[in-house]
Design a protein around this motif. Sequence first.
Motif, PDB file in Angstrom:
ATOM      1  N   THR A  37      21.072 -14.317 -18.014  1.00 33.96           N
ATOM      2  CA  THR A  37      19.628 -14.396 -18.239  1.00 33.96           C
ATOM      3  C   THR A  37      18.878 -13.580 -17.186  1.00 33.96           C
ATOM      4  O   THR A  37      18.994 -13.874 -15.987  1.00 33.96           O
ATOM      5  N   SER A  39      16.141 -12.637 -14.673  1.00 34.11           N
ATOM      6  CA  SER A  39      15.192 -13.499 -13.964  1.00 34.11           C
ATOM      7  C   SER A  39      14.639 -12.736 -12.759  1.00 34.11           C
ATOM      8  O   SER A  39      15.414 -12.143 -11.998  1.00 34.11           O
ATOM      9  N   SER A  42      11.259 -14.354  -6.909  1.00 32.55           N
ATOM     10  CA  SER A  42       9.945 -14.842  -6.467  1.00 32.55           C
ATOM     11  C   SER A  42       9.681 -14.479  -5.016  1.00 32.55           C
ATOM     12  O   SER A  42       8.562 -14.091  -4.646  1.00 32.55           O
ATOM     13  N   ASP A  57      12.670 -16.923 -10.090  1.00 37.60           N
ATOM     14  CA  ASP A  57      11.814 -17.539 -11.108  1.00 37.60           C
ATOM     15  C   ASP A  57      12.587 -17.715 -12.414  1.00 37.60           C
ATOM     16  O   ASP A  57      13.035 -16.742 -13.024  1.00 37.60           O
ATOM     17  N   VAL A  58      12.759 -18.955 -12.840  1.00 36.43           N
ATOM     18  CA  VAL A  58      13.430 -19.243 -14.116  1.00 36.43           C
ATOM     19  C   VAL A  58      12.492 -19.993 -15.062  1.00 36.43           C
ATOM     20  O   VAL A  58      12.934 -20.631 -16.017  1.00 36.43           O
ATOM     21  N   SER A  59      11.185 -19.896 -14.801  1.00 36.64           N
ATOM     22  CA  SER A  59      10.210 -20.667 -15.578  1.00 36.64           C
ATOM     23  C   SER A  59      10.162 -20.246 -17.043  1.00 36.64           C
ATOM     24  O   SER A  59       9.757 -21.035 -17.898  1.00 36.64           O
ATOM     25  N   ASN A  60      10.544 -19.005 -17.335  1.00 34.21           N
ATOM     26  CA  ASN A  60      10.543 -18.539 -18.726  1.00 34.21           C
ATOM     27  C   ASN A  60      11.900 -18.691 -19.399  1.00 34.21           C
ATOM     28  O   ASN A  60      12.111 -18.155 -20.494  1.00 34.21           O
ATOM     29  N   SER A  61      12.805 -19.419 -18.750  1.00 31.57           N
ATOM     30  CA  SER A  61      14.158 -19.622 -19.286  1.00 31.57           C
ATOM     31  C   SER A  61      14.489 -21.111 -19.256  1.00 31.57           C
ATOM     32  O   SER A  61      15.218 -21.578 -18.370  1.00 31.57           O
ATOM     33  N   PRO A  62      13.944 -21.891 -20.201  1.00 29.21           N
ATOM     34  CA  PRO A  62      14.102 -23.351 -20.143  1.00 29.21           C
ATOM     35  C   PRO A  62      15.558 -23.812 -20.212  1.00 29.21           C
ATOM     36  O   PRO A  62      15.906 -24.798 -19.569  1.00 29.21           O
ATOM     37  N   GLY A 101       9.462 -24.166 -11.157  1.00 34.36           N
ATOM     38  CA  GLY A 101      10.030 -23.172 -12.058  1.00 34.36           C
ATOM     39  C   GLY A 101      10.964 -22.204 -11.382  1.00 34.36           C
ATOM     40  O   GLY A 101      11.180 -21.086 -11.873  1.00 34.36           O
TER      41      GLY A 101
END
Length: 273
Positions: A37, A39, A42, A57-62, A101
């Motif tokens: 994924t 990522s 940050s 940052d993994v906030s867009n990868s639930p 996140g």
Amino acid sequence: MSIMRRLLFRSLNPRHRLPRRRFATLAAVRQDTTVWTPSPISSIETAAESLFHVSIDVSNSPDLAASHTLPGQYLQLRLPDVERPSFLAIASPPSLVASTGAFEFLVKSVAGSTAELLCGLKKGDVVQLTQAMGIGFNIDRIDPPEDYPTVLIFATGSGISPIRSLIESGFGADKRSDVRLYYGARNLRRMAYQDRFKDWESSGVKILPVLSQPDDSWIGESGYVQAAFARAKQNHSPKGTGAVICGQRQMTEEVSSILVADGVSREKILNNF
């Protein structure tokens, strides 16, 4: 046909090379099933000498965020155009990704390694991560706290990373009578997370830094973690004792041997690998 010619014929016969091709194909299939994924980073900040705080940052990868469920888990990270990935223990507690996140790591920069390249990146650069993997630290094996009032924790170098995740996840340290962290480093310049010690002690964990090459002003424990522990007075009940260990292999093996010789069950000595 001579024996030598028959052996040569067998070595050239494609039928005798099928297993090798089959194993290579299976290995490729297994490798191809890994989900990577993208990522973004940050932040990257100095944590100690040769150690860096890395936040991703993994906030867009639930799905990726949800894969981190236990302290002590780790994942693989790879960089663009770098063939070999790096295994990294997740330093942040699982609850942190829900609030920020992000996954946080403590990365040791080793010359010529993927980790060194990672530590040279900047905010916004994109890396690739697998989902969290591993059994983590199975705290259920040393619960409830009243049955295991003593928990001895051992870490060296960047091995403190998953230990941070454990402490900040909470494991009932404040409900146990004796929780000690033996944390080994070469010197204080190489010791990460000193800014967190006060909070860790407030949660019920006694911090015992052990320096292998301290300067002349150091008055604490010196030498190796396993030696410092062996020197300590053993005033705990083996049946009510659990341990968590992460770090250099020799330390891990020697501390485990000391604990088992003292009567602590191997089932109560937790590792994350």
